[in-house]
Scaffold this motif. Structure first.
Motif: not given
Ligand code: SF4
Ligand code: SF4
Lengths: 329, 362
Positions: B39-42, B31-36, B54-58, B87-91
């Motif tokens: 994830g926050a955006k979604n 996880p990097t700043q981008r991941t975070v 986790l969202m960002g990581s997925y 998580h699954a739904r967002n993906l």
């Protein structure tokens, strides 16, 4: 007369403060300037001023840095000690008032609460996210009311009626203030209301679950505001002391720590004022050496790297040639 | 089938499991700043910080082509219970077809657990699954042991970064383990690597030990806790965490092996008598445990918007007083800057050192 001074440099994002103490720990010089995003320039200006004021007979026998820019400043001047601002503030206050138990520090960008016992920090809290408890909130409101900030306190003390202002958050406070103005409350009452709101906020946010015990000391740039001091005293029903050098306490603490450090080491690593002519360029990059992807910060002087931090495995530190700084500068 | 998993702690070990079962493994990027930010955006705004990471990581795993994500869930009143679903739904909403399989505690939902195991097993025999699981578990425990040791000695390393360098090498060794023999080899190589680290001698009374407690994800994963253990090590403090993944597996899956955890829970009884989700109750127990074992201070990691840890935080001032141990709570979220937290951490270490010195003098 030849004399030695110890210098403390406090580099914050809003202001840069410098203080110097003699070997007798008396304060001989203080300086305050806006950082304006260029900490190195601010430090240079301050140190040249020190030289001018104290004259050629004075030598700098030790330097300490503190504040959010402490590390970079430390590399640049060759500091004997680099210390966080919470410890630095506490050192200065306990030096001036050894029996202090509670320190309120409100600056332009953040605020701190430090609890002390027997001259030792036992607990602390720092607010860095909420503007409603810092100097910038007051600056903003002063501007809105068309009042210079340095008259804010004096004005607040003229208040006769107690006006409640919702101080939970800057946005609410502002709209509440406008409403109260429309009700016809005087400017003085509203300003005092604001001071009370800020103090309530400070105590609720930072003091939650903590026991605040006298003696109280209030310092930081905002301590110039007599209205806030009065509001603290009202809330705590106790006297609150504002030290003489309330606005440079962090720098004083750093100077005291430098003095202690040099006493112990026996010599200083200060690079000398001439070295300030060198161009120091900080830069940062992401190391792709492994999954850690460290953000590495390096400082160059005359295009030679003199300091690196942030590389966890020491990969980049290793590469710094151990050249004598004198040779570069 | 391309499988992936959350980035949490010893990823080398998870990777082992899936490789052994013949899956094509996509290791999610650290996880990097981008991941975070991704994830926050979604994520729903009120979601807790680990949910967002986790969202960002997925999402990043999906970008690399993951089709199946195995994860572990939680139950009880905290949000972890509905993590997987959302998580699954967002993906799906983002147009990724990846399926998310959540492992719950077997005792909590035996049937669901069994179905998931079957899913994981795929065409492999049960024997193969067991063997792979066992190897993974061994790798995990040994890596945990190394990490623990390294954070105990790294404050005394002579050369900056040598413990971290050793850790990178050790992980590489274990990545190449495929059977018992490989395991033995990795173990002996690891011993050599650790011996290489030059240490300076420090008197027992000058050592400072700090325990790390908090929500499991932020405690386990250095990339989202600012590398708290490394920071403290660099300031000269030994660290130990309240949680190591292998211990958590012991507690969850291996009957009779969770004794330590039960003891910890018992210690907390006085303060929280019901399980309120997350690891709040364990954390209270760990504060007492660390104190009893002579630790000098505790850092409590609280993800933003985490209810259980908010409860822990509210009990902390009292615990700190009663047990006479300094405790620093750090809130972690997508905006938490390192600079400010570094100031807090340094001041905290100064406080502990002074307290220690005063104790030795008196
Ligand atoms: S500095 Fe070392 S630990 Fe950091 S990314 Fe580079 S190789 Fe990895
Ligand atoms: S314990 Fe806290 S951070 Fe973890 S899932 Fe629950 S609410 Fe989120």
């Amino acid at each position: 007369m030849l004399s030695e001074v110890y210098v403390g440099i406090d580099v914050g994002s809003v202001s840069t403060n410098i203080a110097a103490i003699g070997s007798d720990q008396k304060i001989v010089f203080t300086y305050y300037t806006r950082t304006n995003g260029q900490p190195l320039v601010a430090i240079k200006k301050g140190l040249y001023r020190l030289k001018d004021e104290l004259g050629d007979d004075t030598t700098i026998a030790g330097v300490g840095t503190t504040g959010s820019g402490r590390q970079l400043a430390g590399v640049m001047v060759g500091a004997d000690i680099v210390k966080n601002e919470i410890t630095a503030h506490a050192v200065a206050t306990t030096n001036i008032k050894p029996d202090v138990r509670t320190i309120f520090e409100i600056g332009g960008q953040d605020s701190k609460l430090i609890l002390v016992k027997d001259g030792m920090v036992v607990d602390f809290a720092m607010n860095t996210v909420c503007a409603a408890g810092t100097g910038s909130f007051l600056d903003h409101q002063a501007e809105r009311l068309g009042l210079p900030i340095d008259r804010f306190g004096e004005m607040a003390l003229k208040s006769k009626t107690n006006v409640q202002i919702a101080g939970r958050c800057t946005v609410f406070a502002e709209s509440d203030m406008i409403a109260k103005q429309q009700y016809g409350f005087s400017k003085a009452d509203i300003i005092m209301g604001l001071c009370r709101a800020l103090v309530r906020n400070f105590i609720n946010n930072l003091g939650r679950g903590k026991m605040l015990q006298p003696p109280f000391v209030f310092q930081g740039g905002v301590a110039a505001n007599t209205g806030i001091k009065a509001a603290f005293e009202e809330e705590l029903k106790q006297t609150v002391t504002v030290p003489d050098y309330f606005d440079v306490m962090g720098a004083i603490g750093a100077a005291i720590l430098a003095w202690e450090e040099v006493e112990q080491k026996g010599c200083s690593s200060f690079r000398g004022l001439d070295s300030l002519k060198t161009d120091f360029t900080p830069s940062s990059f992401i190391c792709e050496g492994c999954a850690n992807m460290c953000e590495v910060i390096k400082v160059e002087a005359n295009e030679v790297t003199i300091a690196v931090w942030g590389d966890r495995c020491g990969k980049w530190k290793e590469n710094i040639k151990q050249v004598k700084l004198k040779e570069i500068i | 089938m391309k499988v992936s998993f959350p980035y949490m702690g010893p990823v080398t070990a998870y990777r082992k499991l899936f490789e052994q079962l013949g899956y094509e493994v996509i290791v999610p990027p650290r996880p990097t700043q981008r991941t975070v930010e991704l994830g926050a955006k979604n994520s729903p705004e009120f979601a807790c910080f680990p949910f967002k990471v986790l969202m960002g990581s997925y999402i990043e795993a999906c970008e690399l082509g993951a089709e199946l994500i195995f994860s572990s869930g939680g139950h009880g009143p905290c949000r972890a219970g509905f993590y997987g679903e959302i998580h699954a739904r967002n993906l799906k909403n983002l147009g990724y077809q990846a399926e998310v399989v959540i492992f719950d505690e077997p005792l909590y939902n035996w049937k669901g657990f069994y179905n998931n195991v079957k899913r994981l097993k795929g065409d492999n025999s049960f024997f193969r699954l067991l063997r792979a699981t066992f190897l993974t578990y061994r790798v995990m425990s040994e890596l945990d042991k190394c990490e623990r040791l390294l954070h105990r000695i790294s404050p005394y390393q002579r050369k900056a970064g040598s413990a971290e360098k050793a850790w990178l090498l050790i992980q590489k060794e274990y990545a190449n383990v495929f059977n018992g023999k490989g395991l033995a080899l990795a173990r002996s190589k690891t011993e050599e690597i650790i011996k290489e680290i030059e240490l300076s001698k420090v008197e027992e009374r000058d050592r400072i030990k700090i325990g790390i407690i908090g929500e499991i994800y932020v405690v386990l994963e250095p990339s989202i806790n600012m590398g708290i253990e490394n920071i403290l090590n660099d300031l000269g403090c030994e660290t130990e965490r309240s949680q190591y993944l292998s211990e958590w597996v012991d507690y969850m899956l291996i009957p009779g092996k969770g004794k330590k955890e039960k003891g910890i829970m018992a210690k907390a009884e006085k303060y929280i008598d019901i399980v309120i989700g997350g690891h709040a109750k364990q954390n209270i127990g760990h504060i007492i445990d660390f104190k009893e074992r002579g630790f000098d201070g505790i850092v409590h990691l609280k993800p933003f918007a985490c209810l259980p840890e908010l409860v822990t935080e509210s009990i902390i001032p009292e615990m700190s007083r009663v047990y006479d141990i300094p405790i620093l709570t750090l809130s972690l979220d997508e905006q938490s800057g390192l600079t400010n937290n570094l100031t807090r951490i340094e001041a905290f270490v100064d406080l502990i050192r002074k307290k220690d010195r005063a104790r030795h003098i008196s």
